[in-house]
Design a protein around this motif. Structure first.
Motif, PDB file in Angstrom:
ATOM      1  N   ASN A  29      23.473  -8.709   3.816  1.00 53.82           N
ATOM      2  CA  ASN A  29      23.481  -9.253   2.456  1.00 53.82           C
ATOM      3  C   ASN A  29      22.046  -9.618   2.079  1.00 53.82           C
ATOM      4  O   ASN A  29      21.146  -9.570   2.899  1.00 53.82           O
ATOM      5  CB  ASN A  29      24.417 -10.462   2.355  1.00 53.82           C
ATOM      6  CG  ASN A  29      24.039 -11.555   3.344  1.00 53.82           C
ATOM      7  OD1 ASN A  29      22.885 -11.953   3.427  1.00 53.82           O
ATOM      8  ND2 ASN A  29      25.014 -12.030   4.108  1.00 53.82           N
ATOM      9  N   ASN A  30      21.858  -9.997   0.839  1.00 53.24           N
ATOM     10  CA  ASN A  30      20.507 -10.248   0.328  1.00 53.24           C
ATOM     11  C   ASN A  30      20.130 -11.727   0.435  1.00 53.24           C
ATOM     12  O   ASN A  30      19.379 -12.236  -0.378  1.00 53.24           O
ATOM     13  CB  ASN A  30      20.415  -9.760  -1.126  1.00 53.24           C
ATOM     14  CG  ASN A  30      18.990  -9.418  -1.514  1.00 53.24           C
ATOM     15  OD1 ASN A  30      18.120  -9.229  -0.674  1.00 53.24           O
ATOM     16  ND2 ASN A  30      18.745  -9.337  -2.817  1.00 53.24           N
ATOM     17  N   ASP A  31      20.620 -12.406   1.444  1.00 53.75           N
ATOM     18  CA  ASP A  31      20.328 -13.821   1.665  1.00 53.75           C
ATOM     19  C   ASP A  31      19.227 -13.928   2.728  1.00 53.75           C
ATOM     20  O   ASP A  31      19.449 -13.625   3.890  1.00 53.75           O
ATOM     21  CB  ASP A  31      21.591 -14.551   2.123  1.00 53.75           C
ATOM     22  CG  ASP A  31      21.347 -16.033   2.380  1.00 53.75           C
ATOM     23  OD1 ASP A  31      20.261 -16.546   2.025  1.00 53.75           O
ATOM     24  OD2 ASP A  31      22.255 -16.673   2.937  1.00 53.75           O
ATOM     25  N   TRP A  32      18.042 -14.382   2.310  1.00 55.86           N
ATOM     26  CA  TRP A  32      16.891 -14.465   3.207  1.00 55.86           C
ATOM     27  C   TRP A  32      16.488 -15.911   3.490  1.00 55.86           C
ATOM     28  O   TRP A  32      15.409 -16.149   4.020  1.00 55.86           O
ATOM     29  CB  TRP A  32      15.713 -13.679   2.608  1.00 55.86           C
ATOM     30  CG  TRP A  32      16.057 -12.243   2.448  1.00 55.86           C
ATOM     31  CD1 TRP A  32      16.508 -11.630   1.312  1.00 55.86           C
ATOM     32  CD2 TRP A  32      16.020 -11.238   3.457  1.00 55.86           C
ATOM     33  NE1 TRP A  32      16.752 -10.300   1.557  1.00 55.86           N
ATOM     34  CE2 TRP A  32      16.454 -10.028   2.868  1.00 55.86           C
ATOM     35  CE3 TRP A  32      15.664 -11.231   4.809  1.00 55.86           C
ATOM     36  CZ2 TRP A  32      16.545  -8.838   3.571  1.00 55.86           C
ATOM     37  CZ3 TRP A  32      15.749 -10.040   5.513  1.00 55.86           C
ATOM     38  CH2 TRP A  32      16.188  -8.865   4.894  1.00 55.86           C
ATOM     39  N   LYS A  33      17.332 -16.865   3.144  1.00 51.63           N
ATOM     40  CA  LYS A  33      17.023 -18.277   3.412  1.00 51.63           C
ATOM     41  C   LYS A  33      16.792 -18.462   4.908  1.00 51.63           C
ATOM     42  O   LYS A  33      17.524 -17.926   5.742  1.00 51.63           O
ATOM     43  CB  LYS A  33      18.160 -19.173   2.947  1.00 51.63           C
ATOM     44  CG  LYS A  33      18.243 -19.267   1.450  1.00 51.63           C
ATOM     45  CD  LYS A  33      19.387 -20.154   1.017  1.00 51.63           C
ATOM     46  CE  LYS A  33      19.515 -20.052  -0.479  1.00 51.63           C
ATOM     47  NZ  LYS A  33      20.881 -19.968  -0.918  1.00 51.63           N
TER      48      LYS A  33
END
Length: 193
Positions: A29-33
């Motif tokens: 997914n596009n979650d880079w936290k």
């Protein structure tokens, strides 16, 4: 950047918009936290075309701070002279493609008074092990680079089919879509680009 068949790659533009760093992290997914950019996490750096930015599904990630420590390499592999090559000869995957790469050189950039000075040294197929860590000097574009990033994610490492072809290395069957793209054998839209 969204990859075909799902998944995401993390890129950072450098100094100007035609140079990027690609990081060694791919996600579903596009979650880079929580991801910290660092020079040690750079998979490779390369020059890209404006068309790559226009056509790729790229989103600016605000939760990640850019890394200022990335240094664009001063050595690269220069390919010259178009040549027709046959890949996977004698198999059902056999392809004839025209590539730039009959003449391979090591390109070294030295900066003098703010201007680049380029020097070249001829390379041969047998030099592959010495230079395999270097990137190709030319511009990477859409969808060629997108497919390369997809292959990097799939293999879990830095792969560059174009470099493998230039150095006359055997290609795994997983590179078939890449070859079809660079050889313009099938429309990129056939693969979701």
């Amino acid at each position: 950047m969204k990859l075909r068949c799902g998944g995401y790659a993390l890129l950072q533009t450098l100094d100007d918009t035609c140079r990027i760093a690609v990081f060694d992290e791919f996600r579903d997914n596009n979650d880079w936290k929580g991801f910290n950019l660092s020079a040690e996490r750079v998979l490779f750096c390369c020059y890209v075309t404006k068309n790559f930015f226009r056509c790729s599904q790229i989103e600016k990630i605000k939760s990640v701070t850019a890394c200022d420590e990335i240094v664009f390499p001063n050595e690269s592999i220069s390919l010259n002279v178009p040549v027709k090559v046959t890949l996977w000869q004698g198999t059902k995957q056999q392809r004839d493609v025209l590539i730039i790469g009959e003449s391979i050189s090591l390109c070294k950039t030295t900066w003098i008074d703010g201007r680049p000075k380029l020097s070249y040294r001829k390379l041969h197929s047998r030099d592959y092990e010495k230079v395999k860590h270097l990137e190709l000097a030319g511009l990477r574009g859409y969808p060629e680079l997108n497919e390369r990033l997809f292959l990097c994610r799939k293999s879990g490492r830095n792969v560059d089919p174009q470099k493998e072809i230039a150095f006359q290395r055997p290609l795994p069957p997983e590179f078939e879509t890449y070859v079809d793209i660079i050889g313009a054998l099938v429309s990129p839209s056939h693969f979701g680009y």
